[in-house]
Design a protein around this motif. Sequence first.
Motif, short mmCIF file in Angstrom:
data_model
loop_
_atom_site.label_atom_id
_atom_site.label_comp_id
_atom_site.label_asym_id
_atom_site.label_seq_id
_atom_site.Cartn_x
_atom_site.Cartn_y
_atom_site.Cartn_z
N THR A 86 35.72 59.37 123.14
CA THR A 86 36.74 60.61 123.37
C THR A 86 37.21 61.18 121.81
O THR A 86 37.39 62.27 121.48
CB THR A 86 37.69 60.52 124.39
N ARG A 87 37.86 60.11 121.64
CA ARG A 87 38.31 60.37 119.99
C ARG A 87 37.48 61.02 119.00
O ARG A 87 37.60 61.99 118.19
CB ARG A 87 39.15 59.30 119.42
N ALA A 88 36.28 60.52 118.92
CA ALA A 88 35.43 60.83 117.98
C ALA A 88 34.92 62.46 118.49
O ALA A 88 34.64 63.33 117.40
CB ALA A 88 34.25 59.98 118.05
N THR A 130 36.61 64.52 120.20
CA THR A 130 37.72 65.42 119.90
C THR A 130 37.84 65.73 118.39
O THR A 130 37.88 66.76 117.94
CB THR A 130 39.26 64.55 120.14
N ALA A 131 37.54 64.55 117.65
CA ALA A 131 37.74 64.99 116.10
C ALA A 131 36.55 65.80 115.73
O ALA A 131 36.38 66.79 114.95
CB ALA A 131 37.51 63.58 115.29
N LEU A 132 35.38 65.83 116.32
CA LEU A 132 34.18 66.66 115.96
C LEU A 132 34.42 67.78 116.47
O LEU A 132 34.20 68.75 115.65
CB LEU A 132 32.76 65.95 116.53
N GLU A 133 34.95 67.99 117.69
CA GLU A 133 35.07 69.55 118.19
C GLU A 133 36.41 70.18 117.20
O GLU A 133 36.26 71.27 117.04
CB GLU A 133 35.70 69.50 119.53
N ASP A 134 37.27 69.26 116.80
CA ASP A 134 38.52 69.90 116.06
C ASP A 134 37.90 70.30 114.53
O ASP A 134 37.94 71.50 114.11
CB ASP A 134 39.57 68.87 115.81
N LYS A 135 36.97 69.63 114.00
CA LYS A 135 36.29 69.96 112.86
C LYS A 135 35.33 71.15 113.12
O LYS A 135 35.42 72.03 112.16
CB LYS A 135 35.26 68.78 112.41
N ARG A 136 34.73 71.39 114.15
CA ARG A 136 33.83 72.62 114.52
C ARG A 136 34.54 73.84 114.64
O ARG A 136 34.55 74.72 114.08
CB ARG A 136 33.01 72.38 115.64
N GLN A 137 35.73 73.61 115.27
CA GLN A 137 36.82 74.57 115.40
C GLN A 137 37.36 75.20 114.53
O GLN A 137 37.43 76.22 114.14
CB GLN A 137 37.78 74.31 116.70
#
Length: 336
Positions: free
Chosen positions: A133-135, A137-144
């Motif tokens: 989940t943390r990974a 979330t970090a990936l989605e934050d980076k994409r966002q």
Amino acid sequence: MNGVQVRSAERALSVGTWLIVGGAMLYSILTVTPLMSAHTPTAWAWTAPILPLVVDAAVVIVVRLDSVLARLGGHGGRWPIALRWMTGAMTLALNIADSALNKDLVGVAVHAVAPLLLIVTAETGLAYRRAITRAVTALEDKRQAERERRERAVREREEAARRERAEEREHAAALAREQREHEAQLTREQAEREERHRREEREQAAAHQRAEREARERREREREQQHREREQRERQDAEQAARQRRERAAAHEREQRERQEQAERERAELLAAGPAVEKQPEDRARQTVAAAFQAGLPVRSAADLCGWSTGWVSNRYQELRNHQPVVPRVLEGVSS
């Protein structure tokens, strides 16, 4: 890692966890039911499987809700932890109880495998899901952040384009306004010139009529005097123009002679510099080759003077032969 790989990992973790949970539940029911039957009145022997089912149901609830909370990035607090460890301890105790009462250490070890595996799998699966989940979330934050950066760049380009179009419109409007003002000014000046011309014509006509009325003889004398003066002025103007032409021709001849002498001096300086220690810049090399060509030096000597290859110098010589009228201009450029 992309979204497909993350979903595949989660699917593998979920399938493996539920396989272990299902196997542990089945093994626990088969192990605990005889123990419960031995410690339950005969009339109620049919209730023996209920206790392991209840404990295993609690295990299922804990595993399922922990996976959902971990996927959502939440945390249930202390009670889910207490329930997870309590159900694990109960499952372990029920599975090894019969062997422990019989003092069968091998049986205790064998029957402890499934409950311990279930407990460790539940904790490990929870940790894995939280890490995933943390990974994610970090990936989605980076994409966002990347999407926002691209959108911001697009907005900035659009804003710059809008500003540029607005500036172009303002510039065009300013040019049109200046053009209209210029045309209006030209129209006013033209009207003023025409009015002044008509006024002068009227004044001249009136003066001419007065002069005719005063005396025709005096007009004749004045006309003759003006004729003589005009001839004298024309003669003086012609003499002055001839003198000016002679002066300009002499100045032009001096200038040409000085320019030629300057070009000769510079060509002599280029030729007197001797063989080049290192390869000259192309502009300097072209000047040196032009000077050598004017001096009639061979290609090898010109190549030594500029430091370039004989092939390159031969090509420059050929260009100079094909454009002989250009050579004085080249030398003039050298002097300037």
